[in-house]
Design a protein around this motif. Structure first.
Motif, PDB file in Angstrom:
ATOM      1  N   HIS A  90      32.867  -1.622   9.942  1.00  0.00           N
ATOM      2  CA  HIS A  90      32.158  -0.336   9.547  1.00  0.00           C
ATOM      3  C   HIS A  90      33.233   0.616   9.398  1.00  0.00           C
ATOM      4  CE1 HIS A  90      27.910  -1.326   8.897  1.00  0.00           C
ATOM      5  NE2 HIS A  90      28.167  -2.271   9.456  1.00  0.00           N
ATOM      6  N   SER A  91      33.910   1.097   8.502  1.00  0.00           N
ATOM      7  CA  SER A  91      35.152   2.273   8.570  1.00  0.00           C
ATOM      8  C   SER A  91      34.282   3.601   8.717  1.00  0.00           C
ATOM      9  CB  SER A  91      35.821   2.092   7.558  1.00  0.00           C
ATOM     10  OG  SER A  91      35.202   2.350   6.233  1.00  0.00           O
ATOM     11  N   LEU A  92      35.029   4.493   8.938  1.00  0.00           N
ATOM     12  CA  LEU A  92      34.579   5.977   9.049  1.00  0.00           C
ATOM     13  C   LEU A  92      34.042   6.462   7.620  1.00  0.00           C
ATOM     14  CD1 LEU A  92      36.823   8.092  11.610  1.00  0.00           C
ATOM     15  CD2 LEU A  92      34.400   7.646  11.531  1.00  0.00           C
ATOM     16  N   ASN A  93      34.618   6.077   6.724  1.00  0.00           N
ATOM     17  CA  ASN A  93      33.981   6.404   5.384  1.00  0.00           C
ATOM     18  C   ASN A  93      32.919   5.681   5.010  1.00  0.00           C
ATOM     19  OD1 ASN A  93      35.387   4.089   4.388  1.00  0.00           O
ATOM     20  ND2 ASN A  93      36.969   4.803   3.494  1.00  0.00           N
ATOM     21  N   GLY A  94      32.587   4.826   5.718  1.00  0.00           N
ATOM     22  CA  GLY A  94      31.309   3.925   5.422  1.00  0.00           C
ATOM     23  C   GLY A  94      31.528   2.788   4.547  1.00  0.00           C
ATOM     24  N   LYS A  95      32.678   2.308   4.298  1.00  0.00           N
ATOM     25  CA  LYS A  95      33.333   1.290   3.688  1.00  0.00           C
ATOM     26  C   LYS A  95      32.839  -0.081   4.846  1.00  0.00           C
ATOM     27  CE  LYS A  95      37.176  -1.390   1.843  1.00  0.00           C
ATOM     28  NZ  LYS A  95      38.673  -1.548   1.701  1.00  0.00           N
ATOM     29  N   TRP A 202      31.567  -0.973  14.599  1.00  0.00           N
ATOM     30  CA  TRP A 202      32.169   0.125  14.204  1.00  0.00           C
ATOM     31  C   TRP A 202      33.326   0.601  14.971  1.00  0.00           C
ATOM     32  CZ3 TRP A 202      27.256  -1.056  13.831  1.00  0.00           C
ATOM     33  CH2 TRP A 202      26.268  -0.667  12.700  1.00  0.00           C
ATOM     34  N   ARG A 204      36.325   2.331  16.837  1.00  0.00           N
ATOM     35  CA  ARG A 204      36.857   3.513  17.027  1.00  0.00           C
ATOM     36  C   ARG A 204      37.916   3.700  17.950  1.00  0.00           C
ATOM     37  NH1 ARG A 204      34.542   2.750  12.737  1.00  0.00           N
ATOM     38  NH2 ARG A 204      32.903   3.906  12.010  1.00  0.00           N
ATOM     39  N   LYS A 245      30.498  12.411  13.609  1.00  0.00           N
ATOM     40  CA  LYS A 245      31.836  12.292  13.745  1.00  0.00           C
ATOM     41  C   LYS A 245      32.364  10.860  13.912  1.00  0.00           C
ATOM     42  CE  LYS A 245      35.654  13.651  16.489  1.00  0.00           C
ATOM     43  NZ  LYS A 245      36.306  14.362  17.855  1.00  0.00           N
ATOM     44  N   ASP A 249      27.367   6.348   9.044  1.00  0.00           N
ATOM     45  CA  ASP A 249      26.709   5.523   8.191  1.00  0.00           C
ATOM     46  C   ASP A 249      25.428   5.204   9.043  1.00  0.00           C
ATOM     47  OD1 ASP A 249      28.314   4.018   9.627  1.00  0.00           O
ATOM     48  OD2 ASP A 249      28.254   2.518   8.478  1.00  0.00           O
TER      49      ASP A 249
END
Length: 442
Positions: A90-95, A202, A204, A245, A249
């Motif tokens: 899961h990327s930060l932009n929701g992809k 996710w 990070r 932040k 999602d």
């Protein structure tokens, strides 16, 4: 001629610790015809109204399945699980981007299960004793006589403490600076909130969150993060701000109100890695599972390594005709380097999961690894495949991985240069077929 005596029936094995590894060991020893008594300090959790202790994410892969298969429990346990075919990033932009484990390979997410305990009780020569705490070498609250004591009593093993009284016993424990906290993602309209057949991650960089599916259609979300970062968050509003932040999602899936409440339900828990050697004392005592090698959870091999301990010990018992002095010495010789290797790999994999999966270069190398494995399956085998989907000895897998990395690095750089210079393709979207075509056109 005098008939040879069967020494098996004369041996009594005391297994200290009635968790997963202890229960499986009871099955192995009982199947051999040995008299087995399991001693567990807690009450029988099958009858407890409230089960104390932390929840644990259990991922069953090939090593564990082979051990279960040996005692006829593989399908019974696997049927209780959920197959997972890939990581889902899961990327930060929701992809969301899947990274498959391998061709026709999967990990099974297991619920808390009592089936091994139940199965061990089906053997007439196995007895389970609950509310029995080890006091000293002689046994528990009552004194027992045993030919072999098997310590399966976890990362803070009472049996291992007895080893510390002896000379030439090596022991170390390391607490990593990261803790973990578990949150629950409820079902939506009675169904999973996300695709269930994935390990959701996710990443990070310095921390991460993962989510694993449960049979009740919930996900267990586990946030792994440095303790000082946990301590910075002191209010419900700060929780929501942090998740907006870093994991935006996930907020509508977990629920903002639930996040505010669950985050403060329990403090972040610590994670410890334990190494020791040897695993035995003479022909009388041996350590297995977390008592011998507690590992951090980032390779999903803690339970699998413990289960493999059982089958390795059984194979050595067969090899040395149950001569315990020879068996225990050989078990330490064989198993210590493997368990130390998986402890190190588990540490390494945390960096991979939280940071490397964000790198296109890392993903590029993963794809190339998989293609080379497809083309040369006996020569190039990805590390994750060796660890998770074979019984290649852990330390041999590490040695092979290091050799392959050294051999393949020039190839990776060459392909990266050529694809960037000539084709400008998105390296995160290679399929096996298109990649082979690109190689042929270089």
């Amino acid at each position: 001629m005098e008939e040879p005596s069967d020494n098996r029936q004369k041996k009594v094995v005391a297994v200290v610790g009635g968790g997963l590894v202890g229960a499986l060991n009871a099955c192995f020893f009982a199947k051999r015809g040995l008299d087995v008594e399991v001693f567990e300090s807690r009450e029988d959790i099958r009858q407890a109204k409230v089960v104390k202790g932390r929840s644990i994410n259990l991922a069953l892969s090939h090593r564990g399945r082979q051990a279960l298969k040996h005692v006829g429990m593989e399908e019974k346990i696997v049927s209780q699980g959920i197959p997972m075919h890939a990581r889902m990033i899961h990327s930060l932009n929701g992809k969301q981007s899947p990274i498959p484990y391998g061709k026709k390979s999967q990990v099974n997410r297991l619920p808390a299960t009592y089936k091994l305990t139940n199965h061990s009780e089906t053997y007439p020569n196995a007895k389970l004793n609950f509310d029995h705490k080890l006091q000293d070498w002689n046994g528990t609250k009552e004194h027992i006589q045993a030919d072999l004591i098997v310590g399966c009593d976890g990362a803070f093993s009472a049996i291992r403490k007895q080893f510390l009284r002896r000379s030439r016993f090596n022991y170390s424990q390391t607490y990593i600076p990261h803790g973990y906290m578990e949150l629950t993602m409820p079902p939506i309209n009675g169904e999973f909130a996300m695709k269930p057949n994935y390990l959701h991650i996710w990443p990070r960089n310095t921390f991460m969150m993962i989510a694993l599916p449960n049979l009740d259609k919930t996900f267990t979300c586990t946030l792994f993060m440095p303790f000082d970062e946990f301590e910075k968050i002191t209010t419900g509003d700060q929780v929501i701000e942090f998740f907006q932040k870093c994991f935006p999602d996930s907020i509508p899936l977990i629920g903002a109100d639930a996040l505010r409440e669950d985050y403060f339900r329990l403090p972040a828990q610590a994670m410890v890695s334990v190494k020791c050697s040897p695993y035995h004392i003479g022909d009388k005592c041996v350590l297995m599972g977390d008592a011998a090698h507690a590992v951090v959870p980032f390779y999903g091999q803690g339970m699998n390594a413990g289960f493999e301990d059982c089958i390795v010990f059984d194979e050595i018992m067969e090899q040395f005709n149950e001569d315990l002095a020879a068996v225990l010495a050989e078990y330490s010789r064989v198993r210590v380097p493997d368990d130390h290797a998986i402890a190190d790999l588990a540490m390494y994999n945390y960096v991979e999961m939280r940071a490397h999966v964000n790198s296109k270069w890392f993903l590029f190398r993963k794809h190339v690894d998989n293609i080379l494995h497809f083309v040369m399956p006996k020569t190039i085998i990805p590390l994750y495949t060796m660890v998770t989907f074979t019984r290649t000895r852990y330390h041999k897998a590490v040695e092979r991985w290091q050799w392959q990395d050294k051999v393949n690095t020039p190839t990776f750089y060459f392909l990266k240069y050529k694809t960037k210079k000539n084709y400008h393709v998105d390296i995160t979207s290679f399929s096996s077929y298109s990649f082979i075509l690109h190689i042929n056109n270089l």
